[in-house]
Structure formats: C-alpha cells, structure tokens
Write an enzyme that holds these catalytic residues in place. Structure first.
Site, mmCIF file in Angstrom:
data_model
loop_
_atom_site.group_PDB
_atom_site.id
_atom_site.type_symbol
_atom_site.label_atom_id
_atom_site.label_comp_id
_atom_site.label_asym_id
_atom_site.label_seq_id
_atom_site.Cartn_x
_atom_site.Cartn_y
_atom_site.Cartn_z
ATOM 1 N N ASP A 445 0.823 -1.206 0.000
ATOM 2 C CA ASP A 445 0.000 0.000 0.000
ATOM 3 C C ASP A 445 0.862 1.264 0.000
ATOM 4 O OD1 ASP A 445 -2.379 1.422 -0.023
ATOM 5 O OD2 ASP A 445 -3.232 0.375 1.693
ATOM 6 N N ASP A 511 -10.549 1.771 -3.354
ATOM 7 C CA ASP A 511 -10.998 1.465 -1.993
ATOM 8 C C ASP A 511 -12.515 1.414 -1.909
ATOM 9 O OD1 ASP A 511 -8.564 1.105 -0.801
ATOM 10 O OD2 ASP A 511 -8.410 3.127 0.017
#
Length: 707
Positions: A445, A511
């Site tokens: 990430d 997301d």
C-alpha cells in the site's frame, strides 16, 4: 548519413514510418493504420507528401516535428528537452549519428557537440501494435548539465479534434472527461509523488464522437509511478502531438560530467474505437514473461471484515468461512505490526506485534495454510508514522524539505528510501518477514501523496530517487523470493501505471467496493489493464464508502469481471448469504479461464441508464456479457442491447447465465431458461431485447457459438 533511409515498422495492424535520413532527429511520417509493405520509392513519396507547409510569416524552411521536439528546429510548443548548463546550452540541436534497426526496434544515437550532450532514442513497435519509446541523455561536457524535463511525443493528424482523458479522487478513480482538441496545450501534470487517483491512465485524441467501437483514436500512456506529465498540444500550423515523460522537480535532473538520465517508457496506441486501443495494451501485457501464469486465486482480504480488531479466534473463523465459500488466498490487512492499534501509530516498525501475537503470526498462517489457502500480508513500506520507534530514532529518514515537516496525511509521512540506510532497513525487515513465514502475496500500500518531498541529508528534491528506489526494492524482494506476488495498492487505485506493473502482479482498483461506483472505475481502468490484473471484490451489503445497500448478485456480477475477491465479514453473514456467495465463487472459477484470457468488449449506447460489457474468447467460440442497470430507465424497457466483438459469420445461442442469486425481471425470450439464436453480425448491429431492471442490478448473458 546518406546510408540512413526511411524506416517502416509493421505489427498488429499498425504501421510506424520513421524518417531517419538525417541530419536532424527522426520524425514520424505515419503512425496509424497498417499501410502494407511500402517500397523504397513509396516511402520517399510519403515523405514528399508529408512535407511541411511554407508559411508566409513563418520560417523559410519548416522541419518536421521530431520524437523529441526541438525548439532549435522551430517547434514553438513544449520542447522535448528542457535543460541548461548554468543558463547556457539551453536549446539543444541534435545531429543524427547512427541508426540500428531490427524487425521491431529502432535505436537512434545523436549528439550535440556544442552543448556537450549525447542522446539515445529507442523506439519499438510491439507485436500487439503498441509504439513505445524512451530516451537516454548523457552529459559529455566538462561541467554539470541540468535536465528540467525530457519528453517524447508522437504526432496526431488534424482529424483528431477531440480529447478524452480521466480524472478522479479517492474512492472515485477513473472518471472520463472530454474536451475539444483545439490550438494550445492540454497538460496533465502530476506532482503527488505517485501516479495519483486523479491521473489519466491514457490521454486519447480521436475523430469526432469516437467511442468504444468506432472512430480513429491515438492514445498515449506515461509508464512512471512518480511525478509525471502527459500532454496534447496543437500549434497554429495545425500539427498536433501527444506525449509525456517524468515531471522532474527542480534539481532532480542535475547530471555531473558523464552522468546520464533515462526517461520512462512512453506508450502509444492507435485503434479504431477505444476497445481496439485497449486490446493492444491487454495483448502486450499478457505476452510479458512476468505476466501471472497461474489462475488468479479468489482472495479474501480482511480489511472491511475486521479493520484493526485482530483477534486470532475471529481471524480463524473468518478463514474458515473463506475456505467454506471457496476462497483460495487469505490476506491479513493492516494492524499486525508493533504499536498498530489504529492508523495513528506504528508504520515503519515492521515487527510482528508481540502483544497481539505472542507466538508470532505462525498460529494464523498455519491455520490458513491448513485450510488449503495461500497466506498474504499487508505492508506499507514507503510510509512512517511520526508516532513510531523508527521515526523517533531516525527523523532524518522522513521525506521533507528544509527544517520543516510536511503536513501529515492519515497521520503519516513518507519514508525516504533514497537514503541508503532507510532502504536497507526496509529491505531487511521485509526480507526477514518473508523468510520466516510462508507468504505468497504482499498487498503493498501507499496511502498518501508526497508534499515537500525532499531529502533532508542533501536539501534536494527526492521524488525521483524515491520512485527508483521503490522499483529497486520490489525487484530485489522478488529476486530473493521467487514466486512472490505483489499488489500495487495506493489509497485504492492511486498507483496504476505500466511502470509499477513491470514488477507487480495486480492493482487494487479502488478502496470503494460500492458496485455502482465500481462499474465506472473498472470500465475505464480496463482501457489500460486486462481484467486479471484488477482487484475486484464483493463488499458487504452496505458499502462503507457510500452508504449504499446493494444485492449480493449485483455486487458479485460486478466483481466477476476482474481478479475476484471478497472484502466482507462473511463469518457473521447469514448461512443463506454464505451459500449464495459460494455459488458466485464457483461461477467465477468456471468463467475465469475465459474472463482472464478473452477480449474485453464494450457497447456504445446513447442512454446513460444501461452499461453493456463483456469478454469474448480469442477464438470467438464464447462470450460472457453483463447488462448493467445503473439508473432507472425513462422507458418501460431499455430496448435492444447490442453485443459487440463476436465473429460476425458464426451463429450464437444467447441465454441467461444461471446465477446463484434471485431472478430479475425478464423478457419472453429469457423466461423459463429460454434462449435466442443469432449470428454475430446481427448481435453487433441489432442486438437482443432486454428488460428494464431495478436500478443497481445486472443480468449475465452466456453467448455460445453453435455454428
């Protein structure tokens, strides 16, 4: 240079013709539809016919636009090379020295002896018809030379009067926007230190009204994961270009004597319709030696199931439920390392938290492996929380400028991997974890944009070195751990480019697991990437990013067209929900050999209420299509829906896929498991009648050749 001629490259239905006759840098005489094999005389005539117009108030001799456009040649747009030697040598004028050609590649060497510069250009035409180019610049002078920018460009014809690019934000990536391609520059600069949620994957120039299935299009992609520029520009002469390159911060391109700078690859794709432009990228990516070869495992990621509540028994129960529904990979997300109880602390301290895991991760890893699932782990190696042992011990490792700290984002700062000690620390920590545990997959990430991204040790900008270091770090970890797969996640889909995908195995699309939002996000992400490289998960009934509540069938059909996964606490789901989900997982496994190898197709429709997309087998034997009702229709029926991309001569049986969820409204031919038989030409031009569904629902069609 009399021995250097006009060169033609042909592949994938595309021709690229380069004028390498010198003495100037090569220019592109044609980039577009295949011209067939042209004779030497035809190539000479093509050059004559492409000569520049003499303008009454212009230069006495107009020169064509080079791949690296030159101010010294009379190009008044963005110069390909912006640079200087302490204010001097600000305008280079390169002379062609040599050209070497293979079937698919041209390598050009040029120099400017006055400016003390050597330039090497590499231009390739891939088997799929993509043009890709890069430049290497060397300082042959005796004093430092500063590169402020080095950009490569491809010409587009006057017929290309419209531009399409993309923008977006966190949980809303890849939304299309159209513009007129008029005189002047349309510049998409990115200074976020990563590709960016608002970055355009492609900048496309095309004929008026071009769509997925029609219109000539010329597109460009900048394959770089840091600051970058992608642009389109047209001058008063009518000539236009599209191009791109790295966006260097001040001083990042300083070259000492004998120093060199290399651009990222710049990709160009020509096609009739967006689908053909897209297919060239998909075919290129699938042909790479490092493209994933195994079937993409169904993933269960723990983030939206548990967030930071990492209780071992709860995680075991979740893994049990994952195995029950047919998942094949279990990924432990954030919260497993020292001091990580929420997102305020812990980043940088990459040690398993002994307070949560007294026996390390072994009990969970062993349980997951015992269920027959692969184990994956979330990491964010390029970031550090100020509240961490690492930041307290090494505050000078934070990406920062001067004597100030950048504003925090998500309570974190960037970790400067351009500092050798910081790089070595992260490499050692990740290597140690991967060596201790049987980890098949890292969810990598990158949750913030870099602001004031400087190197505290040198006082200089640090984004270029950071990007290069990340590439080097991933490459080294993969070298040490063969078979390791890595996902590029960045606040969702904020690092999606062909630079990071040279070394990673999928991207996280967004997301947002809201299936309605995902329809647009995935539709336009797939302009660049094939479905198997895009993480698409079934979220919980109520999306935590939008608050929308959606049926499992809609969420699952949306996730089918990608690298399928689950982002939901299915351990607390009802038995009926788990049983239905199990059916969707089984359906994906049945379809993924087609979905992950076939040709992605999308229909052009006037109304905005319905989206149609599908995947067709390479041999045309079968297709799977999704007809998605994104909004309430004005009419009682949506009318006929065209199904593009099939073999026009073959006859197909079209039927509804038997899905695990409840049935939607139907039409006569779909009722009671019915079907209709039509050839591919009819399906592409006429289509089949579809019912108006409830908003946020979808029908899945199986289209199988019967003749």
């Amino acid at each position: 240079m009399s021995n250097i001629e006009i060169l033609q490259l042909r592949a994938g239905g595309v021709s690229l013709v380069l004028d390498c006759s010198g003495p100037a840098l090569p220019s592109v005489l044609h980039w577009g539809a295949d011209l067939g094999e042209l004779t030497e005389n035809a190539l000479l005539e093509l050059r004559r016919g492409a000569g520049a117009v003499q303008e009454g108030s212009g230069l006495d001799e107009n020169r064509p636009i080079a791949i690296v456009p030159e101010y010294s040649a009379g190009w008044f747009g963005l110069p390909g090379l912006n640079g200087h030697r302490d204010g001097q040598d600000f305008s280079a004028s390169f002379t062609l020295n040599s050209v070497a050609q293979t079937d698919t590649t041209v390598q050009i060497d040029a120099s400017d002896s006055e400016a003390g510069l050597e330039l090497r250009l590499t231009v390739e035409l891939t088997d799929s018809g993509l043009v890709r180019s890069k430049a290497d610049l060397t300082n042959t002078g005796e004093t430092p030379y500063t590169v402020d920018g080095l950009y490569l460009a491809l010409p587009v014809p006057t017929e290309a009067t419209e531009l399409l690019d993309m923008t977006g934000r966190h949980i809303g990536e890849r939304h299309p926007q159209r513009h007129a391609f008029t005189q002047g520059a349309h510049i998409r600069d990115n200074r976020r230190g990563r590709t960016g949620a608002d970055a355009t994957l492609l900048l496309l120039a095309g004929t008026p009204g071009f769509g997925f299935r029609a219109g000539e299009i010329w597109a460009v992609h900048t394959a770089w994961s840091g600051n970058h520029r992608t642009y389109a520009e047209r001058g008063m002469s009518g000539y236009g270009v599209i191009g791109g390159g790295e966006l260097l911060l001040p001083g990042e391109g300083r070259l000492e004597p004998a120093g060199a700078y290399s651009t990222p690859w710049i990709y160009g794709s020509y096609g009739v319709g967006l689908d053909q432009v897209s297919h060239r990228f998909h075919d290129f990516l699938r042909a790479r030696p490092n493209h994933p070869k195994t079937e993409r495992p169904v993933v269960l990621n723990t983030w939206e199931a548990v967030y930071f509540d990492l209780d071992l028994d709860k995680l075991k129960a979740l893994a049990n439920a994952a195995a029950e529904v047919g998942a094949e990979r279990f990924v432990l997300d954030d919260g497993w390392f020292r001091g990580r109880r929420d997102d305020h602390a812990g980043l940088g301290d990459w040690y398993v938290d002994e307070g949560i895991w007294p026996k390390g991760l072994h009990p969970l890893v062993d349980h997951v492996k015992g269920l027959g699932l692969q184990f994956g782990l979330w990491v964010e190696p390029e970031m550090v929380n100020p509240d961490s042992d690492l930041a307290r011990e090494h505050p000078d490792w934070i990406l920062a400028t001067g004597n100030r700290m950048p504003p925090t984002a998500r309570h974190q700062q960037g970790l400067n991997l351009g500092v050798p000690e910081a790089y070595d620390y992260i490499l050692e920590r990740l290597d140690s974890i991967l060596s201790e545990y049987d980890i098949a997959y890292l969810k990598w990430d990158h949750n913030r944009d870099f602001v004031d991204g400087g190197n505290q040790h040198t006082g200089t900008a640090g984004i270029h070195e950071q990007t290069v270091a990340v590439y080097r770090l991933i490459d080294e970890l993969k070298r040490r751990h063969p078979g390791l797969e890595i996902e590029s996640c960045s606040s969702g889909g904020a690092r999606v480019d062909l630079g990071i995908l040279e070394r990673t195995d999928r991207i996280w699309g967004s997301d947002s697991n809201d299936a309605l939002e995902r329809q647009t996000i995935q539709r336009y992400t797939q302009l660049l990437l094939p479905p198997e490289l895009i993480g698409c998960h079934v979220g919980p009934p109520r999306a935590h990013t939008t608050g929308r509540t959606q049926t499992l069938s809609f969420r699952a059909i949306t996730a089918l067209f990608g690298h399928f996964g689950i982002e939901w606490d299915i351990a607390s789901a009802t038995p009926e929900e788990r049983q239905e989900l199990k059916g969707w997982v089984a359906l994906h496994k049945e379809l993924r050999p087609l979905l992950h190898t076939g040709t992605v197709v999308r229909a052009d429709r006037g109304p905005e209420d319905v989206l149609v997309h599908g995947v067709v087998a390479q041999d045309g034997s079968r297709g799977v299509f999704s007809v998605v009702q994104v909004a309430q229709s004005v009419t009682s029926a949506v009318g006929r829906v065209r199904l593009p991309g099939l073999d026009p001569q073959r006859t197909y049986r079209i039927s509804k896929v038997a899905t695990p969820g409840p049935e939607s409204r139907s039409t006569a031919w779909l009722a009671d498991g019915g079907s209709v038989e039509l050839n591919g030409a009819t399906l592409a031009s006429v289509g089949v009648l579809m019912p108006a569904q409830w908003p946020e629902s979808a029908i899945l069609l199986d289209v199988t050749a019967i003749g």
